[in-house]
Design a protein around this motif. Structure first.
Motif, PDB file in Angstrom:
ATOM      1  N   UNK A 194       0.810  -1.220   0.000  1.00 15.35           N
ATOM      2  CA  UNK A 194       0.000   0.000   0.000  1.00 15.35           C
ATOM      3  C   UNK A 194       0.842   1.268   0.000  1.00 15.35           C
ATOM      4  N   UNK A 195       2.133   1.136   0.314  1.00 16.86           N
ATOM      5  CA  UNK A 195       3.012   2.313   0.326  1.00 16.86           C
ATOM      6  C   UNK A 195       3.509   2.692  -1.070  1.00 16.86           C
ATOM      7  N   UNK A 196       3.233   1.867  -2.042  1.00 15.72           N
ATOM      8  CA  UNK A 196       3.715   2.143  -3.402  1.00 15.72           C
ATOM      9  C   UNK A 196       2.924   3.295  -4.008  1.00 15.72           C
ATOM     10  N   UNK A 197       3.634   4.223  -4.597  1.00 13.00           N
ATOM     11  CA  UNK A 197       3.010   5.356  -5.283  1.00 13.00           C
ATOM     12  C   UNK A 197       2.880   4.993  -6.760  1.00 13.00           C
ATOM     13  N   UNK A 198       1.689   4.565  -7.122  1.00 13.18           N
ATOM     14  CA  UNK A 198       1.482   4.058  -8.481  1.00 13.18           C
ATOM     15  C   UNK A 198       1.312   5.161  -9.510  1.00 13.18           C
ATOM     16  N   UNK A 199       0.950   6.338  -9.075  1.00 11.17           N
ATOM     17  CA  UNK A 199       0.683   7.405 -10.038  1.00 11.17           C
ATOM     18  C   UNK A 199       1.588   8.592  -9.793  1.00 11.17           C
ATOM     19  N   UNK A 200       1.855   9.306 -10.865  1.00 13.93           N
ATOM     20  CA  UNK A 200       2.569  10.571 -10.789  1.00 13.93           C
ATOM     21  C   UNK A 200       1.668  11.595 -11.472  1.00 13.93           C
ATOM     22  N   UNK A 201       0.949  12.364 -10.693  1.00 14.08           N
ATOM     23  CA  UNK A 201      -0.059  13.234 -11.260  1.00 14.08           C
ATOM     24  C   UNK A 201      -1.243  12.397 -11.703  1.00 14.08           C
ATOM     25  N   UNK A 202      -1.564  12.498 -12.978  1.00  9.18           N
ATOM     26  CA  UNK A 202      -2.691  11.740 -13.523  1.00  9.18           C
ATOM     27  C   UNK A 202      -2.242  10.529 -14.323  1.00  9.18           C
ATOM     28  N   UNK A 203      -0.930  10.270 -14.374  1.00  5.89           N
ATOM     29  CA  UNK A 203      -0.400   9.185 -15.194  1.00  5.89           C
ATOM     30  C   UNK A 203       0.124   8.050 -14.322  1.00  5.89           C
ATOM     31  N   UNK A 204      -0.023   6.831 -14.844  1.00  6.09           N
ATOM     32  CA  UNK A 204       0.556   5.673 -14.168  1.00  6.09           C
ATOM     33  C   UNK A 204       2.071   5.734 -14.256  1.00  6.09           C
ATOM     34  N   UNK A 205       2.726   5.339 -13.212  1.00  7.57           N
ATOM     35  CA  UNK A 205       4.178   5.431 -13.142  1.00  7.57           C
ATOM     36  C   UNK A 205       4.793   4.066 -13.383  1.00  7.57           C
ATOM     37  N   UNK A 206       5.628   3.951 -14.410  1.00  4.21           N
ATOM     38  CA  UNK A 206       6.318   2.705 -14.696  1.00  4.21           C
ATOM     39  C   UNK A 206       7.505   2.557 -13.749  1.00  4.21           C
ATOM     40  N   UNK A 207       7.593   1.417 -13.081  1.00  2.14           N
ATOM     41  CA  UNK A 207       8.664   1.189 -12.113  1.00  2.14           C
ATOM     42  C   UNK A 207       8.795  -0.298 -11.865  1.00  2.14           C
ATOM     43  N   UNK A 208       9.795  -0.663 -11.074  1.00  2.65           N
ATOM     44  CA  UNK A 208       9.926  -2.031 -10.589  1.00  2.65           C
ATOM     45  C   UNK A 208      10.036  -1.988  -9.072  1.00  2.65           C
ATOM     46  N   UNK A 209       9.587  -3.048  -8.430  1.00  4.09           N
ATOM     47  CA  UNK A 209       9.749  -3.201  -6.994  1.00  4.09           C
ATOM     48  C   UNK A 209      10.557  -4.470  -6.768  1.00  4.09           C
ATOM     49  N   UNK A 210      11.620  -4.348  -5.970  1.00 10.46           N
ATOM     50  CA  UNK A 210      12.567  -5.449  -5.761  1.00 10.46           C
ATOM     51  C   UNK A 210      12.711  -5.766  -4.281  1.00 10.46           C
ATOM     52  N   UNK A 211      13.150  -6.982  -4.028  1.00  9.58           N
ATOM     53  CA  UNK A 211      13.532  -7.344  -2.664  1.00  9.58           C
ATOM     54  C   UNK A 211      14.743  -6.506  -2.251  1.00  9.58           C
ATOM     55  N   UNK A 212      14.706  -6.008  -1.039  1.00  7.69           N
ATOM     56  CA  UNK A 212      15.806  -5.197  -0.518  1.00  7.69           C
ATOM     57  C   UNK A 212      16.778  -6.094   0.237  1.00  7.69           C
ATOM     58  N   UNK A 213      18.086  -5.941  -0.042  1.00  6.32           N
ATOM     59  CA  UNK A 213      19.117  -6.733   0.633  1.00  6.32           C
ATOM     60  C   UNK A 213      19.345  -6.115   2.015  1.00  6.32           C
TER      61      UNK A 213
END
Length: 739
Positions: A293-312
């Protein structure tokens, strides 16, 4: 007729019989042979003619030609003009005459040996020999001009597009004693150093460029993750150095479900994840999360392309600080694949002591993120003149520190080399598609090489983990220092200069095109050749030993079995049809199925169309900004995997893929044998003509200058997907069968 005229006529006939133009006296001849600079006496001794007769003939011929020039101005064959030599003083024609006599003696020897041919030309009706000139390109001409003076032509480097790396490349070129062109030049250069991408300059049609087409796109976070993920499906144990990643927003639901599953299995477990924007750089937009739920999926009115990875969460620490390693890797060529790795690299430290992520410190970027561009803004960042101290150090100094504590340094290096080779192998299939899209086979264009920046993290057990790969690693060798409020100056960084200048310099040494020109300079007469070689050796000895180590094909035997996807890529490129295209249309995909005989009663062509539409639509979500429509390479690989699983259900995935590959390759090979080379050549020619007309019609709105650039042609050829939907049967067959 007086003696002077007789001697002049004899001399002129000798010149004609040799097929020698007056302007060729001091340069290499049409066959590329070295000029003969010996005296008439030496030449006469070799040919068996008295030396006195040679000198008399030469002097008489020169005097008569001068008299003729004075008597009949405007008709002198040797009068100065475009491409002609200026008349020489008395006695200067003697070496030329000696050269002519020696060539006459060579022709007589050839005749005695029964060849029946006179060299370098065809005999005309009146008995003279018409000179035969082989066209020479600009490099060869410059090589011959330098060979005359016993010098090696300096390699030319165009640095007009170098941008931030301009200082480092200038320093490297100066150390090599090459010629730099910081504002470019009209004539072609040997090497072009671009700052961002292959397309920094569309006008480069020859030489070498330090960027590959498509490398920037390939190394975006999403594309790299997809490429490595595909290899993880085939070789899970070999590719366990890359953390699991999910593509946002398309795989957000999948990520949430897997996160909840892990949490249900262990309530006490609170994993941390890191979110990275797809096209981000220098740490921009990176943040840590502990819940989907902490992921920010949007930037303004547009969907934001990104990746989410396991943190070491348990990295190796030095001085209680987290750090990463920046290593520079050179891809010298794709075909054949050549990989070099820099023996020296950089270690970049965080500026706050590390603690495992928690709700309190998860936003402390100076603790968790090792990016230099972020930490340099910290008040705790230390610029040091030493190579083994400060917030940025050499990798060798860190290895020495680890070795002093008992770490197996050789094992660390071996694991890092393995990681680099495997990552490049995962990248190569997509790069080959980009390469043929911009520089199709048979089309003139530059050759490419590129330096990549590998960011690697060491875990507590010294296992290397790949963070990311940078297509444009920073090559700056200075940093900004504030000397007064708001006043900044550039200060040289000893660590950056030590590492980066060496990488660039030795990369240029590996790409040095001068060995190709040495075949000309080696033909220079003994003294001049020896002088040039000695000078070249002295220049080389003044340089330090190379800091670039070849790792592939040196270790081909250990890693060649991983290059499985390149065989699938060869099938994909074979059925693309339109030269310069990067996506497979529905007709071409059906042709692939038919030619490889993959359809049957249980898998009809209607099922083929459904498979094509389903995979293409799903994969299109990963690359929404693509200029082209159709089936890309990753979609084709997914379809290939599904076809392999459908046909060989009882085998593991890797064996399924290998079995289907062998079947496809065998079918295509048998069809090629039946058709024969002549049939294939006629079919290819007919397809080329159809393609030329189609490309001309689709690209009618592009200027002639743009049409010479590969990228606009490719975009114009695939501009309207409806044309691909309604391909005529003949055109579809041509495109599919063109190899």
């Amino acid at each position: 007729m007086n003696d002077c005229a007789v001697n002049a006529n004899v001399h002129r006939e000798q010149v004609k019989a040799c097929g020698e133009d007056a302007e060729e006296g001091g340069t290499a001849d049409a066959e590329g042979q070295a000029p003969v600079a010996s005296s008439p006496a030496v030449t006469a001794t070799l040919s068996g003619i008295p030396a006195s007769a040679c000198r008399d003939a030469a002097d008489t011929a020169a005097a008569c030609e001068r008299g003729k020039s004075r008597g009949k101005p405007g008709k002198n064959e040797n009068a100065p003009g475009k491409g002609d030599r200026v008349s020489q003083p008395h006695g200067a024609a003697a070496p030329l005459a000696g050269k002519h006599l020696r060539r006459i003696e060579n022709e007589m020897t050839l005749g005695l040996r029964g060849t029946g041919k006179t060299p370098r030309g065809k005999t005309e009706a009146h008995g003279s020999v018409a000179p035969h000139h082989r066209p020479k390109d600009e490099r060869e001409t410059r090589g011959e001009e330098s060979a005359k003076f016993g010098k090696k032509t300096p390699v030319s480097v165009d640095t007009s597009k170098a941008r931030a790396s301009a200082v480092a490349i200038k320093t490297s070129v100066k150390q090599l004693k090459w010629k730099e062109f910081p504002v470019g030049r009209r004539a072609a250069c040997d090497i072009y150093w671009h700052g961002m991408s292959f397309h920094d300059s569309e006008s480069v049609v020859s030489g070498q460029v330090n960027k590959f087409p498509g490398m920037v796109e390939m190394l975006k976070k999403i594309n790299l993750s997809r490429a490595v993920r595909t290899m993880q499906e085939l070789f899970p144990e070999e590719y366990n150095f890359y953390p699991r990643a999910w593509i946002l927003p398309d795989e957000y639901q999948q990520f949430s479900e897997q996160f909840q599953l892990v949490k249900d299995n262990d309530v006490m477990l609170k994993p941390t994840f890191i979110v990275k924007p797809d096209g981000g750089s220098q740490g921009e937009g990176i943040y840590l999360i502990r819940d989907p739920s902490d992921i920010k999926l949007t930037m303004g009115s547009q969907l934001k392309q990104a990746i989410v990875q396991e943190y070491i969460e348990k990295p190796l620490l030095i001085d209680k600080l987290k750090f990463d390693i920046r290593l520079y890797v050179l891809i010298k060529s794709l075909e054949p694949l050549e990989i070099y790795i820099g023996k020296e690299g950089l270690t970049r430290f965080c500026t706050e002591p590390y603690e495992e992520p928690s709700r309190k410190n998860i936003s402390h970027i100076f603790m968790h993120l090792t990016n230099y561009a972020l930490n340099v803004q910290s008040c705790h960042f230390v610029h040091s003149d030493s190579l083994n101290a400060g917030s940025k150090r050499t990798f060798s100094s860190v290895l020495y520190q680890l070795g002093s504590k008992g770490a197996d340094i050789k094992r660390v290096w071996s694991d890092i080399i393995s990681l680099v080779i495997k990552t490049v192998i995962a990248m190569v299939p997509e790069l080959k598609v980009y390469y043929q899209g911009d520089i199709p086979p048979g089309k003139p264009g530059p050759t490419c090489f590129q330096i990549l920046g590998f960011d690697i993290l060491l875990m507590k057990n010294l296992k290397p983990v790949l963070i990311e790969v940078n297509a444009n690693p920073s090559m700056r060798i200075e940093y900004e220092q504030e000397v007064a409020p708001g006043v900044f100056v550039n200060v040289s960084s000893p660590v950056d200069k030590e590492v980066k200048v060496g990488v660039i310099r030795d990369t240029l040494r590996l790409m040095d095109p001068s060995p190709k020109r040495q075949s000309i300079s080696e033909q220079v007469a003994g003294a001049k050749r020896a002088g040039a070689m000695k000078e070249s050796q002295e220049d080389e000895e003044t340089l330090p030993s190379s800091c670039m180590k070849q790792v592939y094909p040196k270790y081909t035997k250990q890693f060649d079995y991983l290059r499985l996807l390149e065989r699938i890529t060869a099938l994909f490129i074979r059925f693309l049809g339109v030269r310069g295209s990067m996506r497979l249309g529905p007709t071409a995909f059906r042709t692939f199925i038919r030619k490889c005989k993959l359809s049957n009663s249980s898998f009809s062509m209607a099922s083929v169309d459904i498979l094509y539409i389903d995979i293409t639509r799903r994969q299109a979500g990963f690359v929404p900004d693509s200029r082209e429509t159709g089936m890309g390479l990753q979609a084709f690989i997914e379809a290939f995997f599904q076809l392999a699983g459908r046909r060989y259900k009882s085998l593991a995935l890797r064996e399924q893929v290998v079995s289907l590959l062998e079947q496809c390759e065998a079918q295509l090979k048998s069809q090629l044998a039946v058709g024969g080379p002549a049939f294939q050549e006629r079919r290819s020619l007919s397809c080329s003509r159809a393609l030329t007309r189609g490309t001309r019609n689709q690209a009618s709105g592009i200027s002639n200058f743009q049409l010479h650039s590969p990228a606009p042609i490719r975009r114009a050829a695939s501009q309207d997907y409806q044309l691909d939907q309604n391909l005529k049967p003949t055109r579809g067959r041509c495109g599919a069968l063109s190899v």
